[in-house]
Design a protein around this motif. Sequence first.
Motif, PDB file in Angstrom:
ATOM      1  N   ASN A 145       0.856  -1.172   0.000  1.00 23.20           N
ATOM      2  CA  ASN A 145       0.000   0.000   0.000  1.00 23.20           C
ATOM      3  C   ASN A 145       0.897   1.227   0.000  1.00 23.20           C
ATOM      4  OD1 ASN A 145      -1.852   2.004   0.407  1.00 23.20           O
ATOM      5  ND2 ASN A 145      -2.408   1.392   2.462  1.00 23.20           N
ATOM      6  N   THR A 146       0.894   1.962  -1.073  1.00 22.58           N
ATOM      7  CA  THR A 146       1.794   3.107  -1.201  1.00 22.58           C
ATOM      8  C   THR A 146       1.093   4.433  -0.953  1.00 22.58           C
ATOM      9  OG1 THR A 146       1.365   3.257  -3.568  1.00 22.58           O
ATOM     10  CG2 THR A 146       3.231   1.895  -2.872  1.00 22.58           C
ATOM     11  N   GLU A 147      -0.130   4.373  -0.441  1.00 25.61           N
ATOM     12  CA  GLU A 147      -0.885   5.612  -0.274  1.00 25.61           C
ATOM     13  C   GLU A 147      -1.652   5.586   1.034  1.00 25.61           C
ATOM     14  OE1 GLU A 147      -4.114   8.007  -2.950  1.00 25.61           O
ATOM     15  OE2 GLU A 147      -4.463   5.885  -2.614  1.00 25.61           O
ATOM     16  N   THR A 148      -1.550   6.671   1.761  1.00 25.51           N
ATOM     17  CA  THR A 148      -2.373   6.839   2.954  1.00 25.51           C
ATOM     18  C   THR A 148      -3.578   7.692   2.576  1.00 25.51           C
ATOM     19  OG1 THR A 148      -2.318   7.436   5.296  1.00 25.51           O
ATOM     20  CG2 THR A 148      -1.105   8.861   3.781  1.00 25.51           C
ATOM     21  N   ALA A 149      -4.255   8.230   3.529  1.00 30.15           N
ATOM     22  CA  ALA A 149      -5.423   9.070   3.260  1.00 30.15           C
ATOM     23  C   ALA A 149      -4.962  10.445   2.775  1.00 30.15           C
ATOM     24  CB  ALA A 149      -6.282   9.190   4.511  1.00 30.15           C
ATOM     25  N   THR A 150      -4.558  10.516   1.519  1.00 31.24           N
ATOM     26  CA  THR A 150      -4.001  11.747   0.967  1.00 31.24           C
ATOM     27  C   THR A 150      -5.061  12.782   0.615  1.00 31.24           C
ATOM     28  OG1 THR A 150      -3.986  10.735  -1.220  1.00 31.24           O
ATOM     29  CG2 THR A 150      -1.939  10.626   0.044  1.00 31.24           C
ATOM     30  N   ASP A 151      -6.266  12.348   0.341  1.00 34.91           N
ATOM     31  CA  ASP A 151      -7.376  13.251   0.019  1.00 34.91           C
ATOM     32  C   ASP A 151      -8.387  13.144   1.158  1.00 34.91           C
ATOM     33  OD1 ASP A 151      -9.657  14.527  -0.904  1.00 34.91           O
ATOM     34  OD2 ASP A 151      -9.542  13.656  -2.910  1.00 34.91           O
ATOM     35  N   LEU A 152      -8.257  14.036   2.133  1.00 32.42           N
ATOM     36  CA  LEU A 152      -9.070  13.940   3.341  1.00 32.42           C
ATOM     37  C   LEU A 152     -10.562  13.990   3.040  1.00 32.42           C
ATOM     38  CD1 LEU A 152      -9.194  13.673   6.393  1.00 32.42           C
ATOM     39  CD2 LEU A 152      -8.943  16.159   6.548  1.00 32.42           C
ATOM     40  N   GLY A 153     -10.983  14.864   2.136  1.00 32.40           N
ATOM     41  CA  GLY A 153     -12.402  14.964   1.794  1.00 32.40           C
ATOM     42  C   GLY A 153     -12.946  13.659   1.239  1.00 32.40           C
ATOM     43  N   SER A 154     -12.198  13.056   0.335  1.00 30.57           N
ATOM     44  CA  SER A 154     -12.610  11.777  -0.247  1.00 30.57           C
ATOM     45  C   SER A 154     -12.639  10.687   0.819  1.00 30.57           C
ATOM     46  CB  SER A 154     -11.666  11.399  -1.383  1.00 30.57           C
ATOM     47  OG  SER A 154     -12.018  10.168  -1.941  1.00 30.57           O
ATOM     48  N   TYR A 155     -11.612  10.650   1.654  1.00 35.15           N
ATOM     49  CA  TYR A 155     -11.543   9.643   2.713  1.00 35.15           C
ATOM     50  C   TYR A 155     -12.749   9.759   3.640  1.00 35.15           C
ATOM     51  CZ  TYR A 155      -9.601   6.641   6.339  1.00 35.15           C
ATOM     52  OH  TYR A 155      -9.409   5.633   7.237  1.00 35.15           O
ATOM     53  N   LEU A 156     -13.062  10.980   4.058  1.00 37.38           N
ATOM     54  CA  LEU A 156     -14.202  11.200   4.952  1.00 37.38           C
ATOM     55  C   LEU A 156     -15.514  10.778   4.303  1.00 37.38           C
ATOM     56  CD1 LEU A 156     -13.224  14.646   6.503  1.00 37.38           C
ATOM     57  CD2 LEU A 156     -13.332  12.449   7.693  1.00 37.38           C
ATOM     58  N   SER A 157     -15.660  11.035   3.000  1.00 42.96           N
ATOM     59  CA  SER A 157     -16.915  10.665   2.336  1.00 42.96           C
ATOM     60  C   SER A 157     -17.060   9.155   2.174  1.00 42.96           C
ATOM     61  CB  SER A 157     -17.032  11.352   0.969  1.00 42.96           C
ATOM     62  OG  SER A 157     -16.141  10.792   0.032  1.00 42.96           O
ATOM     63  N   ILE A 158     -15.951   8.437   2.060  1.00 43.36           N
ATOM     64  CA  ILE A 158     -15.996   6.977   1.896  1.00 43.36           C
ATOM     65  C   ILE A 158     -16.081   6.270   3.253  1.00 43.36           C
ATOM     66  CG2 ILE A 158     -14.676   4.956   1.130  1.00 43.36           C
ATOM     67  CD1 ILE A 158     -13.514   6.826  -1.087  1.00 43.36           C
TER      68      ILE A 158
END
Length: 75
Positions: free
Chosen positions: A48-61
């Motif tokens: 996994n090379t990515e953390t929650a880089t887009d906070l808005g998207s992460y929160l919506s999902i």
Amino acid sequence: ALAFRKVNPIVSGESGAAGLAGLMKLAMDSSSRALIGLDESSRILLINTETATDLGSYLSIVGRHPDTINNDYHN
């Protein structure tokens, strides 16, 4: 039967979670597991090379801030 054990939570962005999502889909289907030889003795490496880089998207999902995921586990 395959078991998902409770371990440290994974905070990931959409593309980072794709490999795990695919594995979970395969693991839930017995014919798919048999086709690829996935059983309780299998060892799998997911990168996994990515953390929650887009906070808005992460929160919506997910519906929660990524910091609360880790905090809940360690408290």
